[in-house]
Structures are given as C-alpha cells and as structure tokens.
Design a protein around this motif. Structure first.
Motif, PDB file in Angstrom:
ATOM      1  N   ARG A  95       0.791  -1.241   0.011  1.00 48.94           N
ATOM      2  CA  ARG A  95       0.017  -0.076   0.021  1.00 48.94           C
ATOM      3  C   ARG A  95       0.948   1.269   0.008  1.00 48.94           C
ATOM      4  N   TYR A  97       4.309   3.442  -1.956  1.00 50.64           N
ATOM      5  CA  TYR A  97       5.340   3.231  -3.205  1.00 50.64           C
ATOM      6  C   TYR A  97       5.638   4.582  -3.373  1.00 50.64           C
ATOM      7  N   ARG A 124      -0.719   8.307 -10.440  1.00 49.51           N
ATOM      8  CA  ARG A 124      -0.161   7.047 -10.326  1.00 49.51           C
ATOM      9  C   ARG A 124       0.937   6.598 -11.166  1.00 49.51           C
ATOM     10  N   LEU A 127       3.602   3.822 -10.274  1.00 43.19           N
ATOM     11  CA  LEU A 127       3.142   2.625 -10.054  1.00 43.19           C
ATOM     12  C   LEU A 127       3.579   1.590 -11.495  1.00 43.19           C
ATOM     13  N   ARG A 147       4.332   7.354  -1.241  1.00 42.63           N
ATOM     14  CA  ARG A 147       2.596   7.783  -1.175  1.00 42.63           C
ATOM     15  C   ARG A 147       2.086   6.438  -1.021  1.00 42.63           C
ATOM     16  N   LYS A 149      -0.977   3.881  -1.088  1.00 43.13           N
ATOM     17  CA  LYS A 149      -2.063   3.919  -2.016  1.00 43.13           C
ATOM     18  C   LYS A 149      -3.625   3.686  -1.662  1.00 43.13           C
ATOM     19  N   ASP A 174      -3.165  10.061  -3.807  1.00 45.26           N
ATOM     20  CA  ASP A 174      -2.555   9.183  -2.756  1.00 45.26           C
ATOM     21  C   ASP A 174      -1.654  10.096  -1.936  1.00 45.26           C
TER      22      ASP A 174
END
Ligand code: GLU
Length: 444
Positions: A95, A97, A124, A127, A147, A149, A174
């Motif tokens: 959760r 990143y 995002r 990701l 961050r 998620k 996020d």
C-alpha cells in the motif's frame, strides 16, 4: 478501544498558537474533562527545520495561562522509529510506493487534468515503474517520496459536527507520507500516534476533512481503531473575511500581553459558533459541564477580538482586592489605599493594564482641563480646597463651600472641578476619588 475517553491537542511548534488553535485545544480538553478522561499534549515536531523549542515552550505557557492542563506530553520527534515501522508495514502490504515526480512535473500534470475538465488527482504513474526505472530515477533525482495507495472506495464517517461525511477515495491524490529527504509527514505520524495512544476523539479544523478521509484508510490498513472525528468550522474576521492573515496578531501570547483575561477568552471560545449563548463563566467546571460539541454549527464562525474586552472588564468586576493585590502593589499603591483604589477603579477599567493610568493620575496628579469660562471659578475653588490628605467627606464639604462662595450649583459646579482635578469629564464618584488624590496639579 478502551472505555476511557482520550483526546489530544496536537500543535506543530512552528509558530505562536492563536485563537484558531485555541478552539481546537479547548474542544479536545473539554471533551476529555467532561468524560473524566485523558488530555494529551502532542507536539507535532517531525519537521526538524521549522520546529523550534521556543514555540514548544510558548505553547505550554499559553495553555498553562488558560488553565488547560494536560495529563502528559508526547513528542513526535521521539517516536520516529514507530513511524518507520508503520511505513514498513504499509510497504509489506503493497500500500506504499515510491514516486519521483518533481513539483514542477506534478504541477504540469494538474494543469493538464484541469484543462481537460478532470479533477487534479495524482495519476499513479509511479506504479508503472519497474525496478530498473526506479533505480535510474533515484540515481538522477535522489530518493523519491512515499505515497499511500488509497482504495478507490467511499470513505464514510459520522462527524461530531458535520454529521455524515462521505469522501470518494478516487477523488483524492495518494497522500505523500514520507518526503524525499526522509522526513515523516504529519499524516502518517498522526495515524500511528492516534492509534497507539488509544485516542478516542479527534476534534480539529475543517481544513482537515480530506486528511481524515485518508487517515481512516491508513488506520484500517494498519489495523487500528478509528476514533470519533469532529471538524469545527474555521474562524473568520468580524466581516466574514479570512482570518488567516490576521492570526499573527491574534496569538494567545499577544492577547495575554494586551491584558485579556483567560476567563474571557475561554468563555468566548468555548461557545462561539454554537447555539449556546456566550456569557462570562469564571469557573472551568462550568465550562466543562455545559459543553456539548453537537451544538456547534458547520458554517464559518465570526470572531471579533473586541468581544474579549467587555468580557474581561466584566470578569475584573467580579474580583476582590485580594485577587489583584500583587498587581496593585506593583504599581506602588500604598497598602492602606489598595482597597479604596480597587473599589474606585474596578468598574472603570477594561484590562488590568488600565490601572496604571489611574494610579499615575492619583499619585502624580492629572493635567487639569479647564474651560476658559471656568478659569476664575476654578481658581477660586482651589483656594478653598483644604490641604491633603483628603478623606471621604472632603468632596462634600469642599463643594458646599465652593457653592456658598460662588453661587454655582449642579453640573456647573461639579463638572469644572472634576475636570480640573482628574482631567476627564467622566469617571468614578468624586467622593471616592478624593481620598486617593495625592497631588492636585490644578492648585497651580
Ligand atoms: N499538527 C496538526 C496541525 O496543527 C494536527 C492536526 C490534528 O489535530 O490532527 O494542524
């Protein structure tokens, strides 16, 4: 969660606290005390550059002055390991990143989204980075930010002031919980603390509503109990203008230095914006008993520092000379005159600072105010004024003699004499002023 009510006031020691902070502190304090619970002072000092010890001391001094006593102090700077552990937990559950966009890149993304009529939510992009890409970015730009998620689902809670609140997780970026330089940000630290310290009720300003949405998700992820939240409205100036720019002048420290009584400030701030009337309450226990957060409204609350003056004046009128003896002695008022001095002045002051003006007038004499047409009359009257020290009967006997000699009476007799002796057209009863007068400048 324990049965005990636990609240906290969590200022960042990056400046002097102001009336807006007081509203938060007071609500949390009153909730804890009303429930016989615990009130924690939590210093949110994870920012090593902006946090200053001077401000930590200032916060404590302000709360002490107001009588808002805390049960214990916690400092986030001493709990950094806990936050790192929580960060690792979030990483382990996928959760958390790392992202490498620069502020300029993020700004550009936001502008593009807004141009396309989309909400400016972080896309995002990080990701999609594989390990090699991350390594390359790290080599080029240094460590990234971390961050959380968010789950793209509705976050709901029943707010103690706002009622049912619902935020769409997909409408929020996020949140960054750790900065590139490793600094833990407030959102993560606050969640860890609220959970570990068993905080049951969190009251804070409505500027934190979105934070609350993300914090609830982080709490769920870390397996913590979610406290009851309440978000109070923000304060505006008397005309509804933003208060933020003026907060510097509404620091509690400045109000204290201006002579505002803590009782006045507490009476106003514990009821302002609620359906309960603001009236002077001198006992903390009365404030506690009568406090009910559900009576506060969600619309912006007008605050006018001027309102603190009549409340302060009213409070001072309730005091006995013994309550202000030190203050009066410090002015140089002889002990035998203290009681008389207080009796004469207490209804003629707004703050205790005004006492100095009165004592200066009594001890040094006032610059006489004499209208041209009264010049002769006053000179004649001064010739009839007995030598001091004066007593309670002096005014009566003297004015009777002046009346006899000049034929003047009523206002035409009394007003020029008052103005000649005190320099003012208004003020306390002259029979009580006379015994305090040490010097009469109007004698010439
Ligand atoms: N340090 C945060 C602030 O001063 C605390 C907010 C909160 O009560 O969670 O805004």
């Amino acid at each position: 969660m324990s049965d005990k009510t636990i609240t906290r006031f969590a200022p960042s020691p990056t400046g002097w606290i102001h009336v807006g902070n007081l509203r938060t502190a007071l609500m949390n304090y009153l909730i804890a005390r009303k429930a016989g619970g615990e009130f924690i002072l939590r210093i949110d000092d994870t920012d090593p550059v902006r946090s200053k010890e001077e401000y930590v001391d200032g916060i404590k001094r302000d709360l002490d002055w107001l009588g808002l006593h805390w049960d214990r102090v916690e400092r986030q700077s001493l709990r950094l390991e806990k936050y790192q552990e929580a960060a690792q937990q979030l990483r382990d559950m996928d959760r958390f990143y790392e992202a490498f966009e620069t502020p300029t890149e993020l700004d550009l993304k936001r502008k593009k989204q807004l141009n396309m009529g989309k909400p400016p939510v972080y896309d995002r992009a990080a990701l999609t980075l594989n390990d090699a890409a991350k390594e390359a970015l790290r080599a080029e730009r240094g460590e990234g930010v971390w961050r959380f998620k968010l789950k793209h689902e509705r976050i709901v809670w029943n707010d103690g002031i706002l009622g049912d609140v619902s935020i769409d997780g997909a409408s929020v970026s996020d949140p960054v919980l750790i900065r590139g330089d490793g600094q833990i940000l407030y959102t993560l630290a606050s969640v860890v603390d609220d959970t570990e310290m068993g905080v049951t009720h969190v009251v804070r300003g409505s500027d934190h509503v979105t934070n609350t949405g993300t914090q609830i998700q982080i709490m769920h992820a870390l397996g913590g109990d979610v406290p009851t939240f309440a978000h109070h409205s923000l304060l505006t100036g008397p005309q509804g203008e933003a208060l933020s720019k003026r907060l510097g002048v509404l620091a509690l420290k400045d109000l204290r230095e201006a002579g505002i009584a803590p009782q006045a400030l507490l009476s106003l701030m514990s009821r302002l914006g609620s359906s309960d009337p603001v009236e002077l309450r001198t006992e903390m226990s009365t404030l506690i008993d009568g406090f009910n957060i559900s009576r506060f409204g969600s619309s912006p609350t007008k605050f006018d520092a001027e309102d603190l003056k009549p409340l302060t004046a009213h409070y001072l009128q309730t005091l006995a000379v013994t309550d202000v003896a030190d203050h009066i002695a410090a002015l140089g008022v002889p002990e035998v005159q203290a009681e008389q001095f207080w009796a004469v002045t207490r209804e003629n002051i707004t703050t205790l600072h005004d006492l100095k003006g009165w004592w200066d007038m009594f001890s040094l004499g006032a610059d006489p105010v004499i209208d041209d047409e009264d010049r002769e009359f006053v000179a004649q009257a001064m010739g009839l004024l007995p030598e001091g020290p004066f007593d309670a009967a002096t005014w009566g006997t003297w004015t009777a003699a002046v009346k006899e000699a000049t034929g003047r009476k009523g206002k035409g007799l009394f007003m020029p004499l008052r103005k000649a002796l005190t320099g003012q057209a208004h003020g306390p009863d002259m029979s009580s002023v006379m015994p305090l007068l040490q010097v009469v400048k109007a004698r010439g």
